[in-house]
Design a protein around this motif. Structure first.
Motif, mmCIF file in Angstrom:
data_model
loop_
_atom_site.group_PDB
_atom_site.id
_atom_site.type_symbol
_atom_site.label_atom_id
_atom_site.label_comp_id
_atom_site.label_asym_id
_atom_site.label_seq_id
_atom_site.Cartn_x
_atom_site.Cartn_y
_atom_site.Cartn_z
ATOM 1 N N ALA B 236 0.866 -1.174 0.000
ATOM 2 C CA ALA B 236 0.000 0.000 0.000
ATOM 3 C C ALA B 236 0.902 1.224 0.000
ATOM 4 O O ALA B 236 2.054 1.162 0.447
ATOM 5 N N SER B 237 0.387 2.331 -0.489
ATOM 6 C CA SER B 237 1.210 3.535 -0.598
ATOM 7 C C SER B 237 1.253 4.303 0.713
ATOM 8 O O SER B 237 2.131 5.125 0.937
ATOM 9 N N GLU B 238 0.263 4.033 1.550
ATOM 10 C CA GLU B 238 0.157 4.725 2.830
ATOM 11 C C GLU B 238 -0.159 3.656 3.861
ATOM 12 O O GLU B 238 -1.158 2.951 3.722
ATOM 13 N N PHE B 239 0.686 3.512 4.854
ATOM 14 C CA PHE B 239 0.461 2.479 5.856
ATOM 15 C C PHE B 239 1.046 2.950 7.179
ATOM 16 O O PHE B 239 1.744 3.952 7.234
ATOM 17 N N TRP B 240 0.734 2.246 8.248
ATOM 18 C CA TRP B 240 1.199 2.668 9.580
ATOM 19 C C TRP B 240 2.319 1.749 10.061
ATOM 20 O O TRP B 240 2.254 0.533 9.865
ATOM 21 N N MET B 241 3.302 2.358 10.672
ATOM 22 C CA MET B 241 4.450 1.598 11.159
ATOM 23 C C MET B 241 4.662 1.851 12.652
ATOM 24 O O MET B 241 4.404 2.947 13.148
ATOM 25 N N ILE B 242 5.180 0.838 13.308
ATOM 26 C CA ILE B 242 5.630 0.970 14.693
ATOM 27 C C ILE B 242 7.147 0.817 14.663
ATOM 28 O O ILE B 242 7.657 -0.187 14.146
ATOM 29 N N GLU B 243 7.859 1.822 15.191
ATOM 30 C CA GLU B 243 9.314 1.758 15.157
ATOM 31 C C GLU B 243 9.907 2.106 16.528
ATOM 32 O O GLU B 243 10.180 3.263 16.810
ATOM 33 N N PRO B 244 10.089 1.098 17.366
ATOM 34 C CA PRO B 244 10.707 1.326 18.668
ATOM 35 C C PRO B 244 12.228 1.430 18.527
ATOM 36 O O PRO B 244 12.806 0.848 17.605
ATOM 37 N N GLU B 245 12.835 2.164 19.422
ATOM 38 C CA GLU B 245 14.293 2.339 19.406
ATOM 39 C C GLU B 245 14.780 2.404 20.856
ATOM 40 O O GLU B 245 14.229 3.166 21.655
ATOM 41 N N MET B 246 15.750 1.582 21.176
ATOM 42 C CA MET B 246 16.187 1.457 22.555
ATOM 43 C C MET B 246 17.688 1.707 22.703
ATOM 44 O O MET B 246 18.494 1.049 22.047
ATOM 45 N N ALA B 247 18.049 2.646 23.584
ATOM 46 C CA ALA B 247 19.461 2.878 23.881
ATOM 47 C C ALA B 247 19.955 1.790 24.831
ATOM 48 O O ALA B 247 19.163 1.217 25.595
ATOM 49 N N PHE B 248 21.238 1.526 24.792
ATOM 50 C CA PHE B 248 21.861 0.516 25.652
ATOM 51 C C PHE B 248 21.228 -0.860 25.438
ATOM 52 O O PHE B 248 21.012 -1.612 26.386
ATOM 53 N N CYS B 249 20.869 -1.143 24.211
ATOM 54 C CA CYS B 249 20.222 -2.414 23.889
ATOM 55 C C CYS B 249 20.943 -3.015 22.682
ATOM 56 O O CYS B 249 21.113 -2.338 21.670
ATOM 57 N N ASP B 250 21.390 -4.256 22.818
ATOM 58 C CA ASP B 250 22.075 -4.898 21.697
ATOM 59 C C ASP B 250 21.127 -5.828 20.950
ATOM 60 O O ASP B 250 19.927 -5.879 21.249
ATOM 61 N N LEU B 251 21.656 -6.576 19.993
ATOM 62 C CA LEU B 251 20.808 -7.389 19.126
ATOM 63 C C LEU B 251 20.012 -8.429 19.919
ATOM 64 O O LEU B 251 18.835 -8.673 19.645
ATOM 65 N N SER B 252 20.662 -9.010 20.908
ATOM 66 C CA SER B 252 19.998 -10.031 21.710
ATOM 67 C C SER B 252 18.850 -9.409 22.531
ATOM 68 O O SER B 252 17.740 -9.948 22.603
ATOM 69 N N GLY B 253 19.119 -8.240 23.122
ATOM 70 C CA GLY B 253 18.083 -7.526 23.861
ATOM 71 C C GLY B 253 16.927 -7.123 22.951
ATOM 72 O O GLY B 253 15.757 -7.152 23.345
ATOM 73 N N LEU B 254 17.268 -6.766 21.733
ATOM 74 C CA LEU B 254 16.252 -6.373 20.757
ATOM 75 C C LEU B 254 15.286 -7.531 20.483
ATOM 76 O O LEU B 254 14.063 -7.356 20.459
ATOM 77 N N MET B 255 15.852 -8.726 20.315
ATOM 78 C CA MET B 255 15.001 -9.889 20.046
ATOM 79 C C MET B 255 14.105 -10.200 21.247
ATOM 80 O O MET B 255 12.942 -10.577 21.067
ATOM 81 N N ASP B 256 14.649 -10.025 22.447
ATOM 82 C CA ASP B 256 13.824 -10.223 23.641
ATOM 83 C C ASP B 256 12.585 -9.327 23.591
ATOM 84 O O ASP B 256 11.464 -9.759 23.873
ATOM 85 N N ILE B 257 12.812 -8.061 23.229
ATOM 86 C CA ILE B 257 11.710 -7.089 23.209
ATOM 87 C C ILE B 257 10.713 -7.426 22.100
ATOM 88 O O ILE B 257 9.497 -7.414 22.307
ATOM 89 N N GLU B 258 11.217 -7.740 20.916
ATOM 90 C CA GLU B 258 10.323 -8.082 19.798
ATOM 91 C C GLU B 258 9.418 -9.254 20.170
ATOM 92 O O GLU B 258 8.204 -9.230 19.933
ATOM 93 N N GLU B 259 10.031 -10.280 20.758
ATOM 94 C CA GLU B 259 9.277 -11.489 21.114
ATOM 95 C C GLU B 259 8.232 -11.184 22.181
ATOM 96 O O GLU B 259 7.061 -11.559 22.065
#
Lengths: 457, 457
Positions: B236-259
């Motif tokens: 779609a040309s117009e859609f909604w996104m969720i984009e969280p961003e975390m300081a002091f968070c590495d790839l492993s921590g990121l996956m924890d949050i996503e899950e």
């Protein structure tokens, strides 16, 4: 671990070892020890970190610059110093990210104009820590209010091909190559992305009405755009609006909802952003908390536009703009009226010629069932109306006001297919924030404001 | 009074007189009595209204057409008929708004294509009552998840002058008069609203990073735009996104949050939209509830891109696209992998040349700390990465990938001014909805979808 978590559970962490990652906001070094004003951005409060020769790394810590990211390990203890109840006695402080000497955000008071220029850094400054956390909390307050009451949240479209309200003040959206338009000497909309002229919406109301006819109670909360070339404290080109729409709801019911919602949101913010609101009260608008606490318990006045004009005419004031029946009122009048009633005022039944085509025409033939909410110190905060549900009256009014009906047949059809009494209002989210925080310039309550000539970051 | 309120408190209202306003979804008339399938849109369930000669207005009721708005006064009683537990024995039914005979939404199954054409009426159809209520509930689930955890909600700007990611796929935003551009033969951006070329954003991530460096944990939830000329079920040309961003968070921590977030949102929707989810399970995607319930309790697999390729290469499958180390994977591979692990799979450490410039470069010099989440039945649901926090490495990578650095100095500076390890991800809201509802076409989970050549309502 977050500072927010620590402050919410002081007893749990007191005299325990904790680890925090965040930033040095300021540092005071002595010969044998030092203090770091530490913040991790998860709450408004900072934490004092004390280090001395017993802290690992002691020699290095002295060289850490303000603005740097650090990791602090230490014990949370009661502070004996003035200015804070608790502090962390650090066993180690390590550098997570250095800060260059040309860091523009110095630990001193910067002007708001300067902070706008470094917009990507200003959320680290106290004022904007408070503003943007309150913005987030207020957004949640709005969602909570409507969701708890069963309203359906509608994402109204942003790109639109109709321009019923904002003709002339809309941003065009195109994928045409402008250089090619210039060189070819013609504009061919059949080649544009949507095959026709498209623009950014100025309101989600009309689509909101379609959803109210399906879900009864709905609200939008999304961006709207205005290509108005005004450089004032209250105008932005991109801002967020809340537009609820309720089926089987008349003007009186609409005012009930507006009043109830506003009180809920104010109370929610006062409860959920205590430190931030105290900061505003102290440093931005004296008396802010009193103003807001009063609003929560006050009964809003309801009065017609005609009555307002009568009051204004009788007033012993030299007006810049003379109040007239049948005409709009000026800022000075709004101010007078909220002071006259010493609280928020709903002004109803406006002259139809200064209001929009979709508003319900009153039996007097002169006014429409519109309502503006005026609040002390901020003027108009919400604008709403009962909608014209009569197909023929709506068409006639659109023709009178030269609103094109061709592209709007779907909107008109709502009146033919189970249409009913319905009402809605719009509230500019930034206007609410200005009211809530006392921060006067809309540029300072929007993360990255867009205004004429300004589209930075 | 709302139907939702009645169903939530049946005991309270049973054998009491109630008044409801809503719409006739269907009507069955007999000689001496009749049944109305009534809905007011406040919940998925309808209510049967029974009327007979004792009902005021009896003769007129017979003539009420489906689609009409009515007011029902009557007693809530246990129903003796099959198909419903309760019904309203009406004492009066009055017309609130008539419905014309050419009402396109007949009480029968319409094709989804037809319903798209009458997009302003389709929210009244059962399927879209369910879809758009779930859309609303899922939005609230996301806000609740992040706000309860102290994340700050950021409204990232929609109009932007930088085009770091989406060059060529962005909508231009302008107030230049295109006819005048054509006739004058030149494009003068100094006359444009912002004094330069501006476009609609494709992502709020970069601004999100600036806020994460101030508030630690932030999220965006807003519209994004893509001027991609693809007419597929997922674009779609117009859609909604969720984009969280975390300081002091590495790839492993990121996956924890996503899950954790995904499980929370799924559970929230299952709890808060029970009737709707059962409808989808029954009529849209068989096994949907089982799929979602399983997700909530499953442990997501974590595996590198390299390992994935090895598994694919060993698989006894004739691939349309041969899996290769260092290359992207195809839809058929995604499908195989989620089936292989029988659940959601995080694929990490992707070849750097197929990923974005801002992703953290791994020590191997070949991969980046990126992660895609693949879920059974829907493919990629989220994409994220640890961000490159090293200034020099980031600049070098931007130059290699020909990303202009001039306008991005503020973004680069984040690395010089207390920058730290940080990570974030993006989730397309519509992709989540497709996964949650089983509805396959993105046009059917967006209230008013915008796609190439289509910008109606």
């Amino acid at each position: 671990m977050d500072l927010r978590e620590i402050y919410q559970n002081i007893d749990k962490y007191l005299n325990h070892e904790i680890t925090l990652k965040g930033w040095i906001r300021r540092q005071r070094k002595q010969k044998e020890f030092g203090f770091i004003d530490f913040s991790d951005g998860t709450c408004f409060k900072h934490m004092q970190v004390v280090y001395d020769k017993s802290t690992q790394n002691f020699e290095k810590i002295d060289a850490f610059k303000h603005g740097s990211a650090i990791c602090v390990v230490g014990t949370l203890v009661k502070s004996e110093g003035a200015g804070q109840d608790y502090e962390i006695k650090a066993t180690s402080i390590t550098l997570e990210g250095d800060c260059s000497d040309d860091y523009p955000l110095q630990p001193k008071q910067h002007s708001r104009e300067f902070l706008r220029e470094i917009g990507y850094l200003r959320p680290r400054a106290n004022l904007f820590q408070a503003v943007f956390r309150v913005r987030s909390v207020a957004a949640m307050a709005i969602h909570t209010y409507f969701q708890e009451r069963g309203y359906v949240y509608l994402h109204a479209p942003l790109i639109t091909a109709s321009d019923c309200e904002g003709a002339g003040e809309m941003f065009q959206v195109t994928t045409l190559d402008l250089d090619r338009v210039a060189s070819s000497g013609k504009v061919d909309y059949s080649k544009d992305f949507f095959g026709k002229h498209a623009a950014l919406t100025v309101s989600g109301q009309l689509q909101g009405e379609t959803f109210a006819m399906a879900f009864k109670n709905i609200y939008t909360f999304g961006p709207t755009f205005r290509a108005e070339n005004s450089n004032t404290k209250t105008h932005a080109s991109e801002f967020w609006m809340i537009e609820p729409e309720m089926a089987f709801c008349d003007l009186s019911g609409l005012m009930d909802i507006e009043e109830d919602m506003l009180k809920f949101v104010v109370k929610y913010v006062l409860d959920h952003a205590k430190d931030e609101m105290e900061f505003f009260d102290k440093f931005v608008e004296n008396g802010l908390l009193e103003k807001l606490n009063k609003l929560v318990t006050s009964k809003f006045t309801r009065i017609t536009h005609e009555e307002v004009i009568s009051i204004l005419k009788k007033a012993d004031v030299e007006w810049e703009f003379t109040p007239e029946y049948g005409e709009d009122i000026a800022k000075e009048h709004e101010k007078y009226i909220t002071e006259y009633f010493n609280g928020p005022v709903f002004i109803t039944d406006w002259p139809k010629d200064i209001k929009a085509f979709y508003m319900k025409q009153n039996p007097d033939g002169k006014t429409v069932a519109a309502v503006d909410l005026e609040v002390p110190g901020a003027g108009e905060l919400m604008g709403g109306s009962q909608r014209e549900e009569d197909y023929d009256k709506l068409v006639t009014r659109m023709e009178e006001m030269k609103v094109p009906t061709e592209d709007m047949q779907w909107y008109l059809n709502l009146r033919r297919f189970g249409g009913c009494v319905h009402s809605g209002f719009g509230m500019g989210f930034e206007r609410l924030l200005i009211y809530l925080t006392g921060v006067e310039n809309i540029r300072d309550v929007i993360p990255y404001p867009r205004t004429p000539g300004n589209c930075e970051f």
